[in-house]
Design an enzyme around this catalytic site. Structure first.
Site, PDB file in Angstrom:
ATOM      1  N   HIS A  80      72.611 -75.585  40.734  1.00  0.00           N
ATOM      2  CA  HIS A  80      72.096 -74.231  40.913  1.00  0.00           C
ATOM      3  C   HIS A  80      73.254 -73.299  40.612  1.00  0.00           C
ATOM      4  O   HIS A  80      74.414 -73.620  40.908  1.00  0.00           O
ATOM      5  CB  HIS A  80      71.609 -74.005  42.346  1.00  0.00           C
ATOM      6  CG  HIS A  80      71.228 -72.575  42.604  1.00  0.00           C
ATOM      7  ND1 HIS A  80      70.021 -72.046  42.200  1.00  0.00           N
ATOM      8  CD2 HIS A  80      71.923 -71.562  43.178  1.00  0.00           C
ATOM      9  CE1 HIS A  80      69.970 -70.770  42.526  1.00  0.00           C
ATOM     10  NE2 HIS A  80      71.105 -70.457  43.129  1.00  0.00           N
TER      11      HIS A  80
ATOM     12  N   CYS B   4      67.462 -71.313  36.958  1.00  0.00           N
ATOM     13  CA  CYS B   4      68.573 -70.465  37.383  1.00  0.00           C
ATOM     14  C   CYS B   4      69.740 -70.495  36.400  1.00  0.00           C
ATOM     15  O   CYS B   4      70.441 -69.482  36.217  1.00  0.00           O
ATOM     16  CB  CYS B   4      69.043 -70.895  38.769  1.00  0.00           C
ATOM     17  SG  CYS B   4      69.551 -72.637  38.859  1.00  0.00           S
TER      18      CYS B   4
END
Length: 201
Positions: free
Chosen positions: A75, A144
């Site tokens: 992430h 992301c």
């Protein structure tokens, strides 16, 4: 001879000299105030924060193994002006730097500097909200890491490291290949079904 002198050749009166000096001082003061109202922008650092997807031992070990091949499951968020911006299933969100909940912080990568003012950065992010709504999130093609890559390009002109996007790129390629195989299988099945139907008549 005195009557022949031009007015401009005569000595200036003290009052006239004082008025000229005062006007010059006022002009200088106005210029200084104008410069103070328009401060020169300084470069502002932009940082990519990288997280393991979760803090489980299995995920940490998997990412360390994948790092050998220059890959991993991450992430990411982009820090600028004291805020970290990221994208997920709830759209574009902000949090304190290196404090994204639900993920395990791993490292920070300097991405260069931006000459944008904070207001301009917020305008860029506001302009992206429509294209990066939560329902558009896709683990393989619009996640992301893709958002972080695009935002860093807008702010600094730099792209995130390849290893951050490599797993998503591999997944996208595999998904595309699977779609093509599925399409070919569907065509063959359809053709075969059509052939059987024509023979039964």
């Amino acid at each position: 001879l005195a009557s022949c002198c031009r007015a401009s050749d005569r000595p200036r009166a003290p009052a006239a000299r004082w008025a000229g000096a005062a006007m010059g001082a006022m002009t200088s003061c106005y210029d200084s105030l104008r410069e103070a109202d328009s401060p020169v922008l300084q470069p502002t650092l932009v940082t990519l924060h990288v997280y393991d997807l979760d803090a489980s031992g299995a995920m940490l070990m998997l990412n360390r193994v994948l790092s050998v091949w220059g890959s991993g499951m991450f992430h990411t968020g982009v820090e600028v002006y004291g805020q970290e911006w990221s994208f997920g299933m709830r759209g574009i969100r902000a949090c304190a730097p290196r404090e994204n909940k639900g993920h395990a912080y791993f490292e920070s990568v300097p991405m260069g500097s931006t000459m944008m003012a904070e207001k301009e950065v917020l305008e860029v992010i506001r302009s992206l909200r429509e294209a990066w709504r939560g329902w558009r999130y896709d683990l393989v093609t619009k996640n992301c890491c893709h958002f972080a890559d695009m935002l860093c390009q807008r702010l600094t002109g730099s792209r995130v490291p390849d290893r951050i996007l490599s797993l998503a790129a591999t997944g996208a390629a595999m998904s595309s290949a699977a779609d093509k195989v599925g399409m070919k299988v569907g065509l063959v099945t359809s053709f075969a079904s059509g052939g059987r139907a024509s023979r039964s008549r």
